[in-house]
Design an enzyme around this catalytic site. Structure first.
Site, PDB file in Angstrom:
ATOM      1  N   ARG A   8      -5.617  11.573 -43.923  1.00 35.62           N
ATOM      2  CA  ARG A   8      -5.259  10.670 -42.837  1.00 35.62           C
ATOM      3  C   ARG A   8      -3.872  10.969 -42.293  1.00 35.62           C
ATOM      4  O   ARG A   8      -3.440  10.353 -41.333  1.00 35.62           O
ATOM      5  CB  ARG A   8      -5.238   9.261 -43.402  1.00 35.62           C
ATOM      6  CG  ARG A   8      -5.690   8.223 -42.411  1.00 35.62           C
ATOM      7  CD  ARG A   8      -6.612   7.355 -43.054  1.00 35.62           C
ATOM      8  NE  ARG A   8      -6.785   6.033 -42.612  1.00 35.62           N
ATOM      9  CZ  ARG A   8      -7.868   5.371 -42.977  1.00 35.62           C
ATOM     10  NH1 ARG A   8      -8.780   5.933 -43.710  1.00 35.62           N
ATOM     11  NH2 ARG A   8      -8.009   4.142 -42.589  1.00 35.62           N
ATOM     12  N   ARG A  36     -18.393  -5.809 -37.083  1.00 32.42           N
ATOM     13  CA  ARG A  36     -18.847  -5.149 -38.317  1.00 32.42           C
ATOM     14  C   ARG A  36     -18.838  -6.116 -39.495  1.00 32.42           C
ATOM     15  O   ARG A  36     -17.926  -6.912 -39.663  1.00 32.42           O
ATOM     16  CB  ARG A  36     -17.922  -3.969 -38.638  1.00 32.42           C
ATOM     17  CG  ARG A  36     -18.302  -3.265 -39.927  1.00 32.42           C
ATOM     18  CD  ARG A  36     -17.690  -1.912 -40.032  1.00 32.42           C
ATOM     19  NE  ARG A  36     -16.251  -1.950 -40.268  1.00 32.42           N
ATOM     20  CZ  ARG A  36     -15.500  -0.866 -40.399  1.00 32.42           C
ATOM     21  NH1 ARG A  36     -16.049   0.333 -40.271  1.00 32.42           N
ATOM     22  NH2 ARG A  36     -14.209  -0.957 -40.612  1.00 32.42           N
ATOM     23  N   LYS A  72     -18.017   6.904 -39.078  1.00 31.53           N
ATOM     24  CA  LYS A  72     -17.869   7.888 -40.162  1.00 31.53           C
ATOM     25  C   LYS A  72     -18.648   7.453 -41.407  1.00 31.53           C
ATOM     26  O   LYS A  72     -19.368   8.244 -42.001  1.00 31.53           O
ATOM     27  CB  LYS A  72     -16.381   8.066 -40.535  1.00 31.53           C
ATOM     28  CG  LYS A  72     -15.505   8.538 -39.386  1.00 31.53           C
ATOM     29  CD  LYS A  72     -14.086   8.856 -39.845  1.00 31.53           C
ATOM     30  CE  LYS A  72     -13.301   7.667 -40.354  1.00 31.53           C
ATOM     31  NZ  LYS A  72     -12.998   6.652 -39.334  1.00 31.53           N
ATOM     32  N   ARG A 100     -14.579  -7.667 -43.242  1.00 30.25           N
ATOM     33  CA  ARG A 100     -13.389  -7.168 -43.924  1.00 30.25           C
ATOM     34  C   ARG A 100     -12.137  -7.833 -43.356  1.00 30.25           C
ATOM     35  O   ARG A 100     -12.044  -8.055 -42.148  1.00 30.25           O
ATOM     36  CB  ARG A 100     -13.284  -5.648 -43.732  1.00 30.25           C
ATOM     37  CG  ARG A 100     -14.224  -4.879 -44.599  1.00 30.25           C
ATOM     38  CD  ARG A 100     -14.347  -3.426 -44.218  1.00 30.25           C
ATOM     39  NE  ARG A 100     -13.101  -2.744 -43.885  1.00 30.25           N
ATOM     40  CZ  ARG A 100     -13.008  -1.437 -43.674  1.00 30.25           C
ATOM     41  NH1 ARG A 100     -14.087  -0.667 -43.762  1.00 30.25           N
ATOM     42  NH2 ARG A 100     -11.856  -0.887 -43.370  1.00 30.25           N
ATOM     43  N   ARG A 143      -4.446  -0.648 -37.231  1.00 29.29           N
ATOM     44  CA  ARG A 143      -5.139   0.519 -37.766  1.00 29.29           C
ATOM     45  C   ARG A 143      -5.355   1.568 -36.681  1.00 29.29           C
ATOM     46  O   ARG A 143      -5.254   2.763 -36.935  1.00 29.29           O
ATOM     47  CB  ARG A 143      -6.473   0.089 -38.389  1.00 29.29           C
ATOM     48  CG  ARG A 143      -6.270  -0.709 -39.664  1.00 29.29           C
ATOM     49  CD  ARG A 143      -7.480  -1.543 -40.000  1.00 29.29           C
ATOM     50  NE  ARG A 143      -8.609  -0.744 -40.369  1.00 29.29           N
ATOM     51  CZ  ARG A 143      -9.869  -1.066 -40.104  1.00 29.29           C
ATOM     52  NH1 ARG A 143     -10.160  -2.175 -39.455  1.00 29.29           N
ATOM     53  NH2 ARG A 143     -10.848  -0.291 -40.498  1.00 29.29           N
TER      54      ARG A 143
HETATM   55  P1  AMP Z   1     -10.906   2.736 -44.111  1.00 34.22           P
HETATM   56  O1  AMP Z   1     -12.059   2.064 -44.760  1.00 34.22           O
HETATM   57  O2  AMP Z   1     -10.983   4.232 -44.168  1.00 34.22           O
HETATM   58  O3  AMP Z   1     -10.618   2.212 -42.728  1.00 34.22           O
HETATM   59  O4  AMP Z   1      -9.627   2.372 -45.005  1.00 34.22           O
HETATM   60  C1  AMP Z   1      -9.216   1.044 -45.194  1.00 34.22           C
HETATM   61  C2  AMP Z   1      -7.748   0.981 -45.547  1.00 34.22           C
HETATM   62  O5  AMP Z   1      -7.512   1.685 -46.781  1.00 34.22           O
HETATM   63  C3  AMP Z   1      -6.816   1.646 -44.555  1.00 34.22           C
HETATM   64  O6  AMP Z   1      -6.477   0.782 -43.477  1.00 34.22           O
HETATM   65  C4  AMP Z   1      -5.613   1.954 -45.432  1.00 34.22           C
HETATM   66  O7  AMP Z   1      -4.866   0.779 -45.719  1.00 34.22           O
HETATM   67  C5  AMP Z   1      -6.268   2.385 -46.727  1.00 34.22           C
HETATM   68  N1  AMP Z   1      -6.579   3.830 -46.743  1.00 34.22           N
HETATM   69  C6  AMP Z   1      -7.821   4.389 -46.805  1.00 34.22           C
HETATM   70  N2  AMP Z   1      -7.744   5.726 -46.816  1.00 34.22           N
HETATM   71  C7  AMP Z   1      -6.431   6.021 -46.750  1.00 34.22           C
HETATM   72  C8  AMP Z   1      -5.696   7.240 -46.704  1.00 34.22           C
HETATM   73  N3  AMP Z   1      -6.313   8.427 -46.724  1.00 34.22           N
HETATM   74  N4  AMP Z   1      -4.338   7.165 -46.634  1.00 34.22           N
HETATM   75  C9  AMP Z   1      -3.706   5.987 -46.617  1.00 34.22           C
HETATM   76  N5  AMP Z   1      -4.328   4.796 -46.633  1.00 34.22           N
HETATM   77  C10 AMP Z   1      -5.681   4.803 -46.707  1.00 34.22           C
END
Ligand code: AMP
Length: 219
Positions: free
Chosen positions: A92, A129, A17, A161, A172
């Site tokens: 989400r 990654r 994404k 990360r 996740r």
């Molecule tokens: P991502 O980079 O999108 O995988 O997001 C990293 C982390 O940020 C996730 O594992 C959540 O802890 C938090 N996070 C990001 N976007 C959201 C969302 N829309 N709702 C809740 N937590 C989020």
């Protein structure tokens, strides 16, 4: 003025994404809005928000709907979002999706791209990654930048990360199945979903996404 183009990118972590949003953002001049990037920046800068969410992010769990909805509202108020947004990692949960609909009012979500990638492949991608801490550029562990730890775009530190460690990856992906996969039904009922095979080259995926947008008369 052209209507706002609001693209929701759905797909498991590691589906591509962020990579696709970066190139779509350049191509269509629409901001890439990643709630994960916004939250990680807050953690890095040690802001009150960052301190509040750090442990949640590290564990691979979700922060509260109210908090991310407020962040997205704030982001939409910025001038560059007048053209639209490429939403990466938001919504989400169903709660976030309905809050987004309320936020957008009479200019609703334009399309939902479902980037489909088998789970074993995303696990492999996530564990390899590497990301630039400064600009968010994405690399693989065996890219020159991934191996050297220095970003080719901005010279920032390229790291793994915390939530790309095996236990957090599992958390996740579980959260994705439990909380986010139901959004596919939500957007399917509105006839907004186009599924794209994410197990192709970055360019081929990008071409499929661009075709989906033009087929629907959105670009
Ligand atoms: P991502 O980079 O999108 O995988 O997001 C990293 C982390 O940020 C996730 O594992 C959540 O802890 C938090 N996070 C990001 N976007 C959201 C969302 N829309 N709702 C809740 N937590 C989020």
């Amino acid at each position: 003025m052209a209507p706002r183009l609001i693209v929701v990118l759905l797909g498991k972590q590691g589906a591509g994404k962020g990579t696709q949003c970066a190139s779509l953002s350049q191509r269509y001049n629409i901001p890439h809005v990643s709630t994960g990037d916004i939250l990680r920046a807050a953690v890095r800068e040690g802001t009150p928000l960052g301190q509040q969410v750090k442990s949640v992010l590290d564990a691979g769990e979700l922060v509260s709907d109210d908090l991310v909805v407020a962040l997205v509202k704030e982001r939409f108020a910025q001038a560059d979002a007048a053209t639209g947004a490429l939403l990466d990692g938001f919504p989400r949960t169903l709660g976030q999706a309905t809050a987004l609909d309320v936020m957008l009012g009479d200019e609703p979500v334009s399309i939902c791209i479902n980037l489909d990638v088998p789970t074993p492949l995303v696990v492999e991608r996530l564990s390899k990654r590497r990301v630039c801490q400064e600009c968010g550029a994405i690399y693989r562990a065996d890219d020159p930048a991934g191996a050297s730890g220095t970003c080719e775009k901005c010279g920032g530190d390229v790291i793994q990360r915390a939530d790309d460690q095996p236990e957090a990856i599992r958390q996740r992906l579980d959260a994705y199945e439990r909380d986010t996969a139901p959004l596919l039904d939500y957007y399917s009922q509105k006839n907004l979903v186009v599924t794209v095979n994410g197990d192709q080259s970055v360019e081929a995926v990008g071409a499929d996404v661009a075709r989906a947008l033009s087929d629907r008369g959105l670009v």
